[in-house]
Design an enzyme around this catalytic site. Structure first.
Site, short mmCIF file in Angstrom:
data_model
loop_
_atom_site.label_atom_id
_atom_site.label_comp_id
_atom_site.label_asym_id
_atom_site.label_seq_id
_atom_site.Cartn_x
_atom_site.Cartn_y
_atom_site.Cartn_z
CE LYS A 52 -3.76 -2.52 2.17
NZ LYS A 52 -4.45 -2.93 3.38
CD GLN A 96 -3.28 -4.62 6.57
OE1 GLN A 96 -3.24 -3.63 5.85
NE2 GLN A 96 -3.89 -5.73 6.20
CG ASP A 119 -9.29 -0.36 4.97
OD1 ASP A 119 -9.05 -0.63 3.78
OD2 ASP A 119 -8.57 -0.71 5.91
#
Ligand code: NAP
Length: 291
Positions: A52, A96, A119
């Site tokens: 990412k 994460q 997200d």
């Protein structure tokens, strides 16, 4: 059979994003900025976060990686999220997953400002997706919708079976596919579904998102179906340097010949997830979801 090339499409999307970033910077505004919070040293999480951050560099975004040791307290993590929520220089951030057991993922997700939740995991964004309102859409389902769109795969009136009902993949996927304008008739399956094989045999489109390598076999798929493989399970391998390889949820070799379209693993859905995350960050920078 057409192989859906997620790698190629994701490169194209990244080029489009990079062009948009150049315009933003040329107009005197700052480049989009994505932050990632990583707890512990899980191999998979390290790889995903590194990818990412690298993708951010590639499109001209700023990126910040914040690392915590495995034993960080929930409070410390929540304080960090609070700072990110209030940092005007950051457009969006991700924490994460998975997190260590002593930290509540639900609490962490709920503490993220929905306006920075690129997200798309916050209940506000999930709810807005359900209501058909502008929202940050969970990156993996968003990426899959983009693959269907860019390959011009007909969805209207099609029977679609989604296998897996997680909050980040299966359930949002089922909602997006049933939205007005997409117009699939969706069946959402899970571990308690009866006669899964028969259910799958009715499907024009199957999205396999259960995390069981090679679960979907040829006898579960009708001729001409579209198969999207979300699964990415690390299995030991002596053919790779890392000692593992990624396996999808679809028994590719026997399923592919029956399909009209199919995604490979790797190189299918995975790269699209990162591209969608970048896209959400761009949308945040341009205040397109929450004006
Ligand atoms: P998850 O939270 O573990 O959910 C798995 C789902 O599959 C659950 O709903 C479960 O049912 C269902 N399931 C399990 N066994 C089943 C069976 N035998 N028959 C039917 N359904 C069954 O997984 P997830 O986070 O959604 O991830 C799924 C897979 O996608 C994993 O391999 C993950 O690594 C991968 N993934 C890939 C990406 C990407 O970018 N490519 C992104 C996210 C996830 P119950 O609800 O009844 O337990």
């Amino acid at each position: 059979m057409t192989l859906i090339d997620g790698k190629k499409i994701s490169e194209l999307i990244k080029k489009e994003i990079a062009a948009e970033v150049l315009k933003i910077v040329a107009s005197g505004k700052r480049a989009p900025h994505l932050a990632a919070v990583l707890v512990g040293h899980d191999g998979g999480s390290e790889t995903y976060v590194a990818a990412k951050v690298k993708a951010c560099e590639l499109v001209g975004f700023e990126s910040t990686l914040i690392r915590f040791e495995e034993n960080v307290s929930e409070n410390e993590l929540l304080q960090c999220i609070d700072q990110l929520n209030h940092d005007a220089a950051i457009d969006g951030f991700i924490v994460q997953l998975p997190l260590p057991k002593h930290i509540s993922e639900e609490k962490v997700i709920e503490s993220i400002d929905p306006k920075k939740d690129v997200d798309g995991f916050h209940p506000v964004n999930v709810g807005r997706v359900v209501a058909g309102m502008p929202a940050f859409v969970s990156a993996t389902p968003f990426g899959i919708m983009e693959l269907l769109r860019r390959y011009k795969i007909e969805t209207s009136g099609k029977n679609c079976v989604v296998i897996g009902r997680s909050n980040i993949v299966g359930r949002p996927m089922s909602i997006l596919l049933s939205q007005k304008g997409v117009d699939c008739t969706v069946t959402l399956c899970h571990s308690k579904t009866k006669n899964l094989k028969e259910v799958c045999m009715q499907a024009d489109i199957i999205v396999a998102a259960l995390g069981l390598p090679e679960f979907l076999t040829a006898d579960m798929v009708k001729e001409g179906a579209v198969v999207i493989d979300v699964g990415t399970t690390r299995v030991p391998s002596d053919q790779t340097k890392s000692g593992f390889k990624l396996k999808g949820d679809v028994k590719f070799d026997e399923v592919a010949p029956k399909c009209s379209y199919i995604t490979p693993v790797p190189g299918g859905v995975g790269p699209m997830t990162i591209a969608s995350l970048l896209y959400n960050t761009l949308l945040s920078n341009e205040h397109k979801i929450y004006p």
